[in-house]
Design a protein around this motif. Sequence first.
Motif, PDB file in Angstrom:
ATOM      1  N   ALA A 123       0.911  -1.253  -0.011  1.00 23.90           N
ATOM      2  CA  ALA A 123       0.011  -0.086  -0.078  1.00 23.90           C
ATOM      3  C   ALA A 123       0.951   1.026  -0.102  1.00 23.90           C
ATOM      4  N   GLU A 124       0.313   2.521  -0.530  1.00 23.68           N
ATOM      5  CA  GLU A 124       1.009   3.535  -0.457  1.00 23.68           C
ATOM      6  C   GLU A 124       0.148   4.642   0.560  1.00 23.68           C
ATOM      7  N   ILE A 125       0.934   5.780   0.814  1.00 21.90           N
ATOM      8  CA  ILE A 125       0.545   6.945   1.478  1.00 21.90           C
ATOM      9  C   ILE A 125       1.031   8.088   0.801  1.00 21.90           C
ATOM     10  N   VAL A 126       0.255   9.143   0.777  1.00 26.33           N
ATOM     11  CA  VAL A 126       0.786  10.503   0.273  1.00 26.33           C
ATOM     12  C   VAL A 126       1.278  11.297   1.582  1.00 26.33           C
ATOM     13  N   THR A 127       2.276  11.962   1.417  1.00 32.59           N
ATOM     14  CA  THR A 127       3.074  12.773   2.500  1.00 32.59           C
ATOM     15  C   THR A 127       3.443  13.840   1.998  1.00 32.59           C
ATOM     16  N   LEU A 128       3.401  14.873   2.790  1.00 35.10           N
ATOM     17  CA  LEU A 128       4.381  16.131   2.608  1.00 35.10           C
ATOM     18  C   LEU A 128       5.622  16.218   3.367  1.00 35.10           C
ATOM     19  N   PRO A 129       6.814  16.270   2.715  1.00 36.23           N
ATOM     20  CA  PRO A 129       8.061  16.361   3.090  1.00 36.23           C
ATOM     21  C   PRO A 129       8.351  17.789   3.818  1.00 36.23           C
ATOM     22  N   SER A 130       8.908  17.415   5.207  1.00 38.99           N
ATOM     23  CA  SER A 130       9.207  18.598   5.907  1.00 38.99           C
ATOM     24  C   SER A 130      10.486  19.352   5.784  1.00 38.99           C
ATOM     25  N   ILE A 131      10.802  20.286   6.523  1.00 42.33           N
ATOM     26  CA  ILE A 131      12.129  21.100   6.097  1.00 42.33           C
ATOM     27  C   ILE A 131      13.385  20.101   6.091  1.00 42.33           C
ATOM     28  N   SER A 132      13.278  18.861   6.671  1.00 47.66           N
ATOM     29  CA  SER A 132      14.358  17.984   6.823  1.00 47.66           C
ATOM     30  C   SER A 132      14.472  17.047   5.871  1.00 47.66           C
ATOM     31  N   PHE A 133      13.637  17.221   4.619  1.00 40.04           N
ATOM     32  CA  PHE A 133      13.316  16.377   3.362  1.00 40.04           C
ATOM     33  C   PHE A 133      12.986  15.019   3.543  1.00 40.04           C
TER      34      PHE A 133
ATOM     35  N   THR B 234      11.663  13.650   6.879  1.00 42.26           N
ATOM     36  CA  THR B 234      10.737  13.577   7.713  1.00 42.26           C
ATOM     37  C   THR B 234       9.283  13.901   7.098  1.00 42.26           C
ATOM     38  N   MET B 235       8.283  13.043   6.992  1.00 39.03           N
ATOM     39  CA  MET B 235       7.409  13.111   6.438  1.00 39.03           C
ATOM     40  C   MET B 235       6.083  13.303   7.274  1.00 39.03           C
ATOM     41  N   LEU B 236       4.965  14.145   6.577  1.00 43.65           N
ATOM     42  CA  LEU B 236       3.512  14.170   7.510  1.00 43.65           C
ATOM     43  C   LEU B 236       2.758  13.568   6.609  1.00 43.65           C
ATOM     44  N   PRO B 237       1.723  12.431   6.949  1.00 42.17           N
ATOM     45  CA  PRO B 237       0.870  12.041   5.852  1.00 42.17           C
ATOM     46  C   PRO B 237      -0.231  13.086   5.889  1.00 42.17           C
ATOM     47  N   GLU B 238      -0.676  13.337   4.506  1.00 40.05           N
ATOM     48  CA  GLU B 238      -1.745  14.192   3.956  1.00 40.05           C
ATOM     49  C   GLU B 238      -2.868  13.719   4.431  1.00 40.05           C
ATOM     50  N   THR B 239      -3.415  13.562   5.589  1.00 40.35           N
ATOM     51  CA  THR B 239      -4.765  13.050   5.929  1.00 40.35           C
ATOM     52  C   THR B 239      -5.469  14.084   6.549  1.00 40.35           C
ATOM     53  N   THR B 240      -6.844  13.900   6.678  1.00 33.45           N
ATOM     54  CA  THR B 240      -7.595  14.839   7.245  1.00 33.45           C
ATOM     55  C   THR B 240      -7.252  14.895   8.854  1.00 33.45           C
ATOM     56  N   GLU B 241      -7.295  13.593   9.546  1.00 31.92           N
ATOM     57  CA  GLU B 241      -6.921  13.349  10.888  1.00 31.92           C
ATOM     58  C   GLU B 241      -5.518  13.728  11.123  1.00 31.92           C
ATOM     59  N   PRO B 242      -4.989  14.282  11.874  1.00 30.94           N
ATOM     60  CA  PRO B 242      -3.495  14.251  12.235  1.00 30.94           C
ATOM     61  C   PRO B 242      -2.898  12.891  12.503  1.00 30.94           C
ATOM     62  N   ARG B 243      -1.838  12.392  11.849  1.00 32.60           N
ATOM     63  CA  ARG B 243      -1.099  11.352  11.997  1.00 32.60           C
ATOM     64  C   ARG B 243       0.371  11.481  12.391  1.00 32.60           C
ATOM     65  N   PRO B 244       1.010  10.740  12.826  1.00 36.72           N
ATOM     66  CA  PRO B 244       2.353  10.671  13.297  1.00 36.72           C
ATOM     67  C   PRO B 244       3.368  11.086  12.151  1.00 36.72           C
ATOM     68  N   PHE B 245       4.356  11.896  12.277  1.00 32.54           N
ATOM     69  CA  PHE B 245       5.532  12.085  11.448  1.00 32.54           C
ATOM     70  C   PHE B 245       6.060  10.647  11.058  1.00 32.54           C
ATOM     71  N   ILE B 246       6.581  10.688   9.825  1.00 34.56           N
ATOM     72  CA  ILE B 246       7.328   9.436   9.519  1.00 34.56           C
ATOM     73  C   ILE B 246       8.791   9.750   9.103  1.00 34.56           C
ATOM     74  N   LYS B 247       9.705   9.231   9.623  1.00 31.12           N
ATOM     75  CA  LYS B 247      11.299   9.834   9.238  1.00 31.12           C
ATOM     76  C   LYS B 247      11.906   8.620   8.608  1.00 31.12           C
ATOM     77  N   LEU B 248      12.673   8.789   7.481  1.00 31.09           N
ATOM     78  CA  LEU B 248      12.974   7.623   6.781  1.00 31.09           C
ATOM     79  C   LEU B 248      14.443   7.879   6.398  1.00 31.09           C
ATOM     80  N   PRO B 249      15.266   6.853   6.161  1.00 30.89           N
ATOM     81  CA  PRO B 249      16.509   6.931   5.457  1.00 30.89           C
ATOM     82  C   PRO B 249      16.268   7.186   4.121  1.00 30.89           C
TER      83      PRO B 249
END
Length: 542
Positions: A438-448, A450-465
């Motif tokens: 599955a996939e989820i659309v996210t917004l990259p933060s200033i750290s490139f 560290t991603m925030l899911p683009e969902t109506t309800e807030p979800r945790p940030f996801i940090k990736l290598p």
Amino acid sequence: MFKGTKKHPPCKFSATVAEIGGEENAFTSSDYTAYYQTVTPETLGTMMEFEADRMRHLVLTDAVIASEHDVARGRCRRPSGVDRNASRRRTEFGEATPARVARHNAARLDVAHSSDRKDLPLGAPTVTATRPTGLAGDSMMDKTISSATDAVGDNNQAFSTNAARNAINRLLRCIFAERILGPSALLWARDHRQAWFPLWPSRRVLQFSDLRTAPAGTLRNRGAIEVLDGTGASHRNNCPAALMREIAPCLARKPAPDAMEDLLLDVDESMRNDILARRHRQSGNAELREKIAESDASGFLGYLEANLPPHLAAMTLDQWGAYEGNPLYPTWKAKSGLPTADVIAFSPAFGARVSLRIAALRKYSVYAETLPHAGSYSEWSSQKFPDLWLDWVEGLKARNQSPKSWLPFTIHAWHLKNFVRREFAAESASGILHPDGAEIVTLPSISFRTMLPETTEPRPFIKLPVPIWMTSTQRNLSAKAVHMGPRLSALISGILSEAFWVEEHKAFLERPWPTRSVLRSLPERFRDYRVEHQLPNPLADT
């Protein structure tokens, strides 16, 4: 023409001109651009060698061409039915017949002394190289180019100048903050704005017209920088590479072999991306103003509040701030080797939306770090991302796999395409890793990464290598970061959940940018509150 060659990297030409006390510039006429230098006679051979090298061996990568493409189109294009320079062309060249065009378009290299150029000092030679753009090329241009792009093209020199100034100021702030140049060596004027830094090995002096103290013991340059030599002569330094080569002999620590050139390449990459991002913002600002006007909002923040949930509004502000980045990173936008299209597709400064793949990893091959109150990693994932969890489970069942034997494994889209499928092909073949899911659309933060899911309800940030060489380092997730991440999250959650936070929380929301004293006092108040009520310390086991 200033991008460098294999023999002379970017800014080396400008640095050499500055070192010998010369000047350089360029100007553009209706059908050609002239590049010239004003130097002493004995250095004419050096200038000729540089010009000959860049005329034949200029390095034009895809990234360089892409960043200049719109500029060239904006300058060459004429409004429909109007030729602003037609009368000038007829005056200078007569009617533009094919023979005249061919004759005039022959590239030429001219060397003239001051006797031939009245505007130069006596005895100062000038090397002038011209590369004409052609008189008959307008019909070949794309007529659908927007007026916004035309405006960007007209202002490109301003973008370039600002990018170089920004890079120089960041380099100085970082170098003084890290004590690579000792701030104690600065000599200050009485107004504590103008300052001088002696460069003893070269018997020169750096003169700062406006250098100011900044937070955390750093210095911020706000004015011009000039280099004074032993004769009292001076020249302005507007090039990051020239500045670094000027101060290199005075650095407190000797750079590793090739380190200086690597740094300058990253600075150049950062400047190109800075120009790209600010050109994007120019058109984005116009669109945003239209949206704000149409919505009758009170302003930018009012528009965000009325049209986005708080977490997405906050993320929009985060992406807005990505134009400046960390003030102590001299290579704040460098993503070496990343094509321009990928820089735009994955960087927050362009309002990027990035898909993350939820792959599956064999549970026995994973070490997961959690705190007791969070439960298992699978349990946490199903609670925080319920819809995504169900899609992931259904995908495993469709492959006849039991979800109990697997863990969800989130992968950045660029990372998956350019790294995971190649480096972990054996794990995929052996059934340890299933890269599809599955996939989820996210917004990259200033750290490139560290991603925030683009969902109506807030979800945790996801940090990736993501294995991209950014800001002069490879971006990975260290064992320390994995270990400390949950503990810091618990500490912040504890602060936000305690009773004393309620009144501060209200003030924080009403005033988005709290004073530093308020932020500094929160950990102290939490400590006092925890001791008073004998609460456990979330960091006690670290």
